[in-house]
Design a protein around this motif. Structure first.
Motif, mmCIF file in Angstrom:
data_model
loop_
_atom_site.group_PDB
_atom_site.id
_atom_site.type_symbol
_atom_site.label_atom_id
_atom_site.label_comp_id
_atom_site.label_asym_id
_atom_site.label_seq_id
_atom_site.Cartn_x
_atom_site.Cartn_y
_atom_site.Cartn_z
ATOM 1 N N GLY A 71 0.786 -1.225 0.000
ATOM 2 C CA GLY A 71 0.000 0.000 0.000
ATOM 3 C C GLY A 71 0.816 1.271 0.000
ATOM 4 N N LEU A 72 2.013 1.243 0.584
ATOM 5 C CA LEU A 72 2.872 2.425 0.598
ATOM 6 C C LEU A 72 3.371 2.758 -0.802
ATOM 7 C CD1 LEU A 72 4.941 1.717 3.836
ATOM 8 C CD2 LEU A 72 3.003 3.278 3.576
ATOM 9 N N VAL A 73 3.813 1.725 -1.531
ATOM 10 C CA VAL A 73 4.283 1.936 -2.905
ATOM 11 C C VAL A 73 3.125 2.390 -3.790
ATOM 12 C CG1 VAL A 73 5.303 0.841 -4.937
ATOM 13 C CG2 VAL A 73 6.169 0.280 -2.653
ATOM 14 N N LEU A 74 1.965 1.765 -3.609
ATOM 15 C CA LEU A 74 0.787 2.168 -4.381
ATOM 16 C C LEU A 74 0.456 3.629 -4.123
ATOM 17 C CD1 LEU A 74 -1.748 1.762 -6.078
ATOM 18 C CD2 LEU A 74 -2.866 0.770 -4.051
ATOM 19 N N THR A 75 0.523 4.046 -2.873
ATOM 20 C CA THR A 75 0.223 5.443 -2.527
ATOM 21 C C THR A 75 1.199 6.393 -3.202
ATOM 22 O OG1 THR A 75 -0.716 4.783 -0.391
ATOM 23 C CG2 THR A 75 -0.040 7.072 -0.616
ATOM 24 N N GLU A 76 2.478 6.005 -3.263
ATOM 25 C CA GLU A 76 3.463 6.838 -3.953
ATOM 26 C C GLU A 76 3.104 6.992 -5.427
ATOM 27 O OE1 GLU A 76 7.268 5.114 -3.320
ATOM 28 O OE2 GLU A 76 7.241 5.408 -1.154
ATOM 29 N N HIS A 77 2.708 5.885 -6.072
ATOM 30 C CA HIS A 77 2.309 5.944 -7.481
ATOM 31 C C HIS A 77 1.086 6.841 -7.659
ATOM 32 C CE1 HIS A 77 5.084 3.124 -9.277
ATOM 33 N NE2 HIS A 77 4.771 2.170 -8.421
ATOM 34 N N LEU A 78 0.127 6.694 -6.782
ATOM 35 C CA LEU A 78 -1.088 7.500 -6.882
ATOM 36 C C LEU A 78 -0.783 8.983 -6.692
ATOM 37 C CD1 LEU A 78 -3.513 5.209 -4.850
ATOM 38 C CD2 LEU A 78 -3.646 5.689 -7.301
ATOM 39 N N SER A 79 0.102 9.289 -5.750
ATOM 40 C CA SER A 79 0.464 10.692 -5.498
ATOM 41 C C SER A 79 1.126 11.310 -6.720
ATOM 42 C CB SER A 79 1.403 10.785 -4.291
ATOM 43 O OG SER A 79 0.758 10.353 -3.117
ATOM 44 N N ALA A 80 1.935 10.497 -7.426
ATOM 45 C CA ALA A 80 2.646 10.996 -8.602
ATOM 46 C C ALA A 80 1.740 11.080 -9.826
ATOM 47 C CB ALA A 80 3.852 10.105 -8.898
ATOM 48 N N GLN A 81 0.876 10.074 -10.003
ATOM 49 C CA GLN A 81 0.084 9.982 -11.231
ATOM 50 C C GLN A 81 -1.303 10.599 -11.105
ATOM 51 O OE1 GLN A 81 0.058 5.865 -12.600
ATOM 52 N NE2 GLN A 81 2.158 5.567 -11.896
ATOM 53 N N HIS A 82 -1.877 10.579 -9.908
ATOM 54 C CA HIS A 82 -3.246 11.086 -9.704
ATOM 55 C C HIS A 82 -3.313 11.904 -8.414
ATOM 56 C CE1 HIS A 82 -4.476 8.304 -12.872
ATOM 57 N NE2 HIS A 82 -3.848 7.339 -12.214
ATOM 58 N N PRO A 83 -2.659 13.045 -8.384
ATOM 59 C CA PRO A 83 -2.591 13.834 -7.140
ATOM 60 C C PRO A 83 -3.948 14.300 -6.618
ATOM 61 C CG PRO A 83 -1.787 15.098 -9.021
ATOM 62 C CD PRO A 83 -1.926 13.691 -9.493
ATOM 63 N N ALA A 84 -4.970 14.321 -7.471
ATOM 64 C CA ALA A 84 -6.296 14.767 -7.023
ATOM 65 C C ALA A 84 -7.019 13.694 -6.220
ATOM 66 C CB ALA A 84 -7.152 15.178 -8.221
ATOM 67 N N ILE A 85 -6.583 12.437 -6.356
ATOM 68 C CA ILE A 85 -7.206 11.351 -5.605
ATOM 69 C C ILE A 85 -6.621 11.323 -4.199
ATOM 70 C CG2 ILE A 85 -7.551 8.860 -5.434
ATOM 71 C CD1 ILE A 85 -7.391 8.695 -8.464
ATOM 72 N N ARG A 86 -7.479 11.329 -3.197
ATOM 73 C CA ARG A 86 -7.008 11.324 -1.815
ATOM 74 C C ARG A 86 -6.968 9.892 -1.286
ATOM 75 N NH1 ARG A 86 -10.270 15.870 -2.616
ATOM 76 N NH2 ARG A 86 -9.187 17.831 -2.159
ATOM 77 N N VAL A 87 -5.845 9.529 -0.677
ATOM 78 C CA VAL A 87 -5.642 8.165 -0.188
ATOM 79 C C VAL A 87 -5.840 8.111 1.326
ATOM 80 C CG1 VAL A 87 -3.994 6.276 0.077
ATOM 81 C CG2 VAL A 87 -4.057 7.591 -2.057
ATOM 82 N N LEU A 88 -6.674 7.170 1.752
ATOM 83 C CA LEU A 88 -6.884 6.894 3.168
ATOM 84 C C LEU A 88 -6.398 5.476 3.434
ATOM 85 C CD1 LEU A 88 -8.097 7.470 5.988
ATOM 86 C CD2 LEU A 88 -10.296 6.650 5.096
ATOM 87 N N ASP A 125 -14.868 11.373 5.165
ATOM 88 C CA ASP A 125 -15.378 12.736 5.024
ATOM 89 C C ASP A 125 -14.264 13.764 5.193
ATOM 90 O OD1 ASP A 125 -17.965 11.886 4.562
ATOM 91 O OD2 ASP A 125 -18.593 12.090 6.668
ATOM 92 N N ALA A 126 -13.368 13.511 6.154
ATOM 93 C CA ALA A 126 -12.295 14.469 6.434
ATOM 94 C C ALA A 126 -11.322 14.578 5.261
ATOM 95 C CB ALA A 126 -11.539 14.054 7.703
ATOM 96 N N VAL A 127 -10.866 13.437 4.741
ATOM 97 C CA VAL A 127 -9.880 13.503 3.650
ATOM 98 C C VAL A 127 -10.532 13.957 2.347
ATOM 99 C CG1 VAL A 127 -8.409 11.756 4.726
ATOM 100 C CG2 VAL A 127 -10.101 11.048 3.048
ATOM 101 N N ALA A 128 -11.797 13.605 2.149
ATOM 102 C CA ALA A 128 -12.501 14.060 0.942
ATOM 103 C C ALA A 128 -12.631 15.581 0.928
ATOM 104 C CB ALA A 128 -13.876 13.408 0.850
ATOM 105 N N ALA A 129 -12.725 16.170 2.127
ATOM 106 C CA ALA A 129 -12.862 17.628 2.247
ATOM 107 C C ALA A 129 -11.518 18.341 2.204
ATOM 108 C CB ALA A 129 -13.587 17.966 3.544
ATOM 109 N N GLY A 130 -10.435 17.559 2.029
ATOM 110 C CA GLY A 130 -9.116 18.172 1.947
ATOM 111 C C GLY A 130 -8.337 18.164 3.241
ATOM 112 N N GLY A 131 -8.886 17.530 4.280
ATOM 113 C CA GLY A 131 -8.191 17.468 5.556
ATOM 114 C C GLY A 131 -7.446 16.159 5.744
ATOM 115 N N SER A 132 -7.186 15.818 6.999
ATOM 116 C CA SER A 132 -6.500 14.570 7.320
ATOM 117 C C SER A 132 -7.188 13.920 8.513
ATOM 118 C CB SER A 132 -5.029 14.817 7.636
ATOM 119 O OG SER A 132 -4.888 15.695 8.748
ATOM 120 N N TYR A 133 -6.882 12.635 8.743
ATOM 121 C CA TYR A 133 -7.523 11.936 9.845
ATOM 122 C C TYR A 133 -6.634 10.783 10.298
ATOM 123 C CZ TYR A 133 -11.211 9.895 12.723
ATOM 124 O OH TYR A 133 -11.944 9.430 13.781
#
Length: 210
Positions: A71-88, A125-133
């Motif tokens: 999941g950590l490597v996947l999150t790195e790929h998502l951050s690089a390729q799809h920065p608008a998608i928020r990962v929880l 709800d928190a991460v979708a709104a741009g926050g963190s949890y």
């Protein structure tokens, strides 16, 4: 779409876990919530990347302990390729080091798998709104002000950049696209505020990576 008074905007979700029973349980819990919609699910990192590109969910719930691509490597790929998608991150591990690594990879939140439905929904709800949890009792290890938060992939790219490799050579060695290598290179230089290969090499040596 016009929302009625008191109505909440819909949040599209993508579930990523290599255990079908876990995904089934999550889907049943989340689809019962009016403003949440499970748009898809994946059992491994590669399928998750493919679905992320086609579905463009608002939030992805990602397990850390997956085989092949964790999941950590996947999150790195998502951050690089799809920065608008928020990962929880949804994990059974409460180790603060895992939480810190997840945040460095680009995750917006970290929830334990044994959390109640109300907490998982609150995190979404928190991460979708741009926050963190973070789940109660779970928090990332504080970093030194001078210590930049590089992901594992960014550290690998930094070492290769310090060795003088081009984006094309880095992409070949790490089995990623040239565009992804370029994205990581820009992120490394932005975080470190270092533009030259010599400066990157000096930093890598100081960290004991070269």
């Amino acid at each position: 779409m016009t929302l009625l008074p008191g109505q909440r905007p819909s949040i599209r979700l993508l579930l990523v876990d290599d255990h079908p029973l876990v995904r089934d349980g999550l889907r049943a819990r989340l689809d019962a919530v009016a403003h949440l919609h499970v748009a898809g699910e994946a059992g491994n990192g590669q399928d998750a990347l493919t679905l992320a590109a086609s579905l463009q969910p608002d939030v992805m719930l990602v397990d850390i302990g997956m085989k092949e691509m964790n999941g950590l490597v996947l999150t790195e790929h998502l951050s690089a390729q799809h920065p608008a998608i928020r990962v929880l991150i949804l994990s059974m591990y409460d180790n603060p080091e895992y939480v810190s690594r997840a945040m460095c990879a680009g995750a917006r939140g970290y929830v334990l798998k044994d959390a109640g439905s109300h907490e998982i929904i609150a995190a979404i709800d928190a991460v979708a709104a741009g926050g963190s949890y973070y789940s109660a009792g779970v928090a990332p290890i504080p970093r030194r002000p001078s210590g930049p938060c590089l992901s594992e992939r960014e550290r690998e790219v930094l070492i290769l950049l310090a060795q003088g490799l081009s984006n094309k050579a880095i992409a070949l060695q790490l089995d990623i696209s040239v565009r992804t290598a370029e994205t990581h290179r820009l992120s490394v230089r932005r975080k470190l505020e270092i533009d030259s290969a010599a400066g990157l090499a000096k930093f890598a040596i100081e960290q004991g990576w070269l």
